[in-house]
Enzyme design. Structure first.
Site, PDB file in Angstrom:
ATOM      1  N   TYR A 115       0.473  -1.478   0.186  1.00 46.04           N
ATOM      2  CA  TYR A 115       0.526  -0.230   0.174  1.00 46.04           C
ATOM      3  C   TYR A 115       0.827   1.038   0.119  1.00 46.04           C
ATOM      4  O   TYR A 115       0.592   2.299  -0.504  1.00 46.04           O
ATOM      5  CB  TYR A 115      -0.973  -0.039   1.244  1.00 46.04           C
ATOM      6  CG  TYR A 115      -1.738  -0.790   1.451  1.00 46.04           C
ATOM      7  CD1 TYR A 115      -2.361  -1.818  -0.088  1.00 46.04           C
ATOM      8  CD2 TYR A 115      -2.631  -0.693   2.367  1.00 46.04           C
ATOM      9  CE1 TYR A 115      -2.664  -2.677   0.059  1.00 46.04           C
ATOM     10  CE2 TYR A 115      -3.920  -2.300   2.140  1.00 46.04           C
ATOM     11  CZ  TYR A 115      -4.494  -3.198   0.869  1.00 46.04           C
ATOM     12  OH  TYR A 115      -4.760  -3.593   1.445  1.00 46.04           O
ATOM     13  N   LYS A 135       3.027 -15.289   2.547  1.00 44.34           N
ATOM     14  CA  LYS A 135       3.544 -16.096   1.503  1.00 44.34           C
ATOM     15  C   LYS A 135       4.768 -16.546   1.007  1.00 44.34           C
ATOM     16  O   LYS A 135       4.887 -15.911   0.129  1.00 44.34           O
ATOM     17  CB  LYS A 135       2.565 -14.749   0.039  1.00 44.34           C
ATOM     18  CG  LYS A 135       2.053 -16.108  -0.410  1.00 44.34           C
ATOM     19  CD  LYS A 135       1.353 -17.019  -0.414  1.00 44.34           C
ATOM     20  CE  LYS A 135       0.783 -18.128  -1.849  1.00 44.34           C
ATOM     21  NZ  LYS A 135      -0.226 -19.346  -1.757  1.00 44.34           N
ATOM     22  N   ASP A 159      -3.183 -17.935   2.286  1.00 41.99           N
ATOM     23  CA  ASP A 159      -4.431 -18.144   2.379  1.00 41.99           C
ATOM     24  C   ASP A 159      -5.363 -20.024   2.844  1.00 41.99           C
ATOM     25  O   ASP A 159      -6.081 -19.847   2.599  1.00 41.99           O
ATOM     26  CB  ASP A 159      -4.151 -19.171   0.130  1.00 41.99           C
ATOM     27  CG  ASP A 159      -2.389 -19.613  -0.005  1.00 41.99           C
ATOM     28  OD1 ASP A 159      -1.807 -19.471   1.331  1.00 41.99           O
ATOM     29  OD2 ASP A 159      -2.430 -20.726  -0.869  1.00 41.99           O
ATOM     30  N   ASP A 166      -5.706  -6.395   5.831  1.00 39.29           N
ATOM     31  CA  ASP A 166      -6.410  -5.442   5.898  1.00 39.29           C
ATOM     32  C   ASP A 166      -7.477  -7.036   5.535  1.00 39.29           C
ATOM     33  O   ASP A 166      -9.100  -6.442   5.653  1.00 39.29           O
ATOM     34  CB  ASP A 166      -6.083  -5.275   4.364  1.00 39.29           C
ATOM     35  CG  ASP A 166      -7.133  -3.780   4.085  1.00 39.29           C
ATOM     36  OD1 ASP A 166      -8.555  -4.378   5.011  1.00 39.29           O
ATOM     37  OD2 ASP A 166      -6.960  -3.513   2.975  1.00 39.29           O
ATOM     38  N   ASP A 219     -11.773  -8.255   7.809  1.00 36.32           N
ATOM     39  CA  ASP A 219     -12.534  -8.229   7.300  1.00 36.32           C
ATOM     40  C   ASP A 219     -12.736  -9.103   7.025  1.00 36.32           C
ATOM     41  O   ASP A 219     -14.366  -9.573   7.851  1.00 36.32           O
ATOM     42  CB  ASP A 219     -12.653  -7.336   6.139  1.00 36.32           C
ATOM     43  CG  ASP A 219     -12.299  -6.068   6.303  1.00 36.32           C
ATOM     44  OD1 ASP A 219     -12.478  -5.291   7.777  1.00 36.32           O
ATOM     45  OD2 ASP A 219     -13.379  -5.406   4.868  1.00 36.32           O
TER      46      ASP A 219
END
Ligand code: NAD
Length: 356
Positions: free
Chosen positions: A142, A191, A223, A247, A251
């Protein structure tokens, strides 16, 4: 103890839910012999209306000089057409940046009394979900370099995802410290089978793990984490991850509880100064009706006591008071169940105050 709290009530239901959290803080101050002083600063749409900017420089200084910051929520349809530079959310990004808030803590708790609100089956949620995601907030893709350029006659976009060792180490230490205050189990999400940033992440987490021998550290791919949160969420205690993974996963996790009005959050810096806020927005559809659920904000105030002021018993007292209110059947409209007592936002605040 005396503490200065800068209060950013914001827009929509912000002032209503923050007022209930302040009532609760005042009761804690009375009971435990503390003094909390509040400085109110306009933020978001209400600041745009008054000053033409979502937060003034003076307001920002009051956040920086406080012992801690309590936020309601900002935004609403009235300000949707503001130019990007002065939109309500700009103020939140600015406060996060100015205060150096690099760690976001999001507990996900499904209270057993509200198990029916979860989209997951009772056999999966068991006696309730209680996990906490520690998300890195100021690094990664980001904030990395971005560009869109023409290559061989077509547009190619690139987002760079940089992470330095010191950035990983400081979020890692927040996660280990947090795990020490909870169940002492930490899952580091990455990852590492594909990304160099994740390989450095994993190496750094294992290096600093030596300083926290009591914490059991495990690695899990992002994942798989997304699947495990649905398949077996009660296996987790604390999870730590980089900005974008966090992020998305936070959620996903918040939805497991089925009630956005219950969820608190904390954003921490390298000092004790932090910002505490519910995870939901300003809910313009119910603003001014005194029907919002104030529990997410009240639990955010409890996090402030725990993480910024080191007031563990006081934080426990608030959480126990919320639990008792639910046990006694008090519910705001968003979590109403058959046979329970429906109450207004201010009534829920009063019940929690009287339970402390
Ligand atoms: P929202 O979270 O405000 O509302 C989503 C739904 O949840 C609505 O139906 C609302 O009534 C309900 N809800 C939210 N909080 C509740 C509570 N405490 N009690 C009962 N019901 C509650 O999300 P949205 O509608 O997408 O956004 C509204 C505004 O909030 C937008 O302007 C958005 O940009 C802003 N927003 C601000 C923040 C923040 O300040 N941190 C975060 C998210 C959204």
């Amino acid at each position: 103890m005396k503490k200065n709290i800068t209060v950013l009530s914001g827009d929509g239901i912000g002032p209503e839910i923050v007022a209930e959290a302040i009532k609760v803080l005042n009761k804690v101050a009375d009971k435990f012999g503390h003094e909390f002083e509040y400085t109110y600063v306009d933020i978001g749409g209400c600041a745009i209306d008054k000053y033409g900017v979502p937060i003034t420089e003076e307001g920002m200084e009051k956040c920086k000089s406080a012992d801690s910051v309590l936020l309601g929520a900002v935004g609403g349809p009235k300000w949707d057409s503001c130019p990007p530079a002065i939109r309500p959310e700009k103020a939140l990004l600015a406060v996060r940046k100015e205060l150096g808030l690099f760690a976001n803590l999001r507990p996900t708790k499904l209270f057993p009394q509200l198990a029916d609100a979860s989209p997951l089956k009772q056999s999966i949620v068991g006696n309730g979900i209680d996990l906490l995601i520690v998300r890195e907030l100021t690094g990664g893709v980001y904030f990395g370099e971005k560009k869109t350029e023409e290559v061989n006659g077509e547009l190619v976009a690139t987002d760079i995802m940089p992470y330095s060792e010191h950035e990983i180490e400081r979020i890692g230490r927040v996660a280990f410290e947090t795990a020490m205050k909870r169940g002492k189990r930490l899952a580091s999400v990455d990852k590492a089978n594909v990304l160099d940033t994740s390989r450095l992440w994993r190496k750094t987490m294992h290096r600093i793990a030596d300083d926290y021998p009591e914490v059991e550290l495990s690695d899990i791919l992002v994942d798989n984490t997304a699947m495990q949160l649905i398949k077996n969420p009660t296996q987790f205690d604390v999870l730590v991850t980089e900005n974008m993974f966090g992020d998305i996963l936070s959620d996903e996790a918040s939805m497991l509880t089925g009630s956005i009005g219950m969820m608190p959050s904390a954003s921490l810096s390298s000092t004790t100064l932090g910002m505490y806020e519910p995870i939901h927005g300003s809910a313009p559809d119910i603003a001014g009706m005194n029907i919002a659920n104030p529990i997410g904000t009240i639990l955010s105030a409890a996090m402030m006591l725990r993480y910024s002021f080191d007031m563990m018993d006081e934080a426990d007292a608030i959480e126990a008071a919320v639990n008792k209110a639910l046990d006694d059947g008090y519910r705001t409209g968003d979590i109403m169940q058959e046979g329970c007592k429906k109450c207004l936002c201010s009534e829920m605040g009063d019940v929690i105050v009287s339970n402390i």
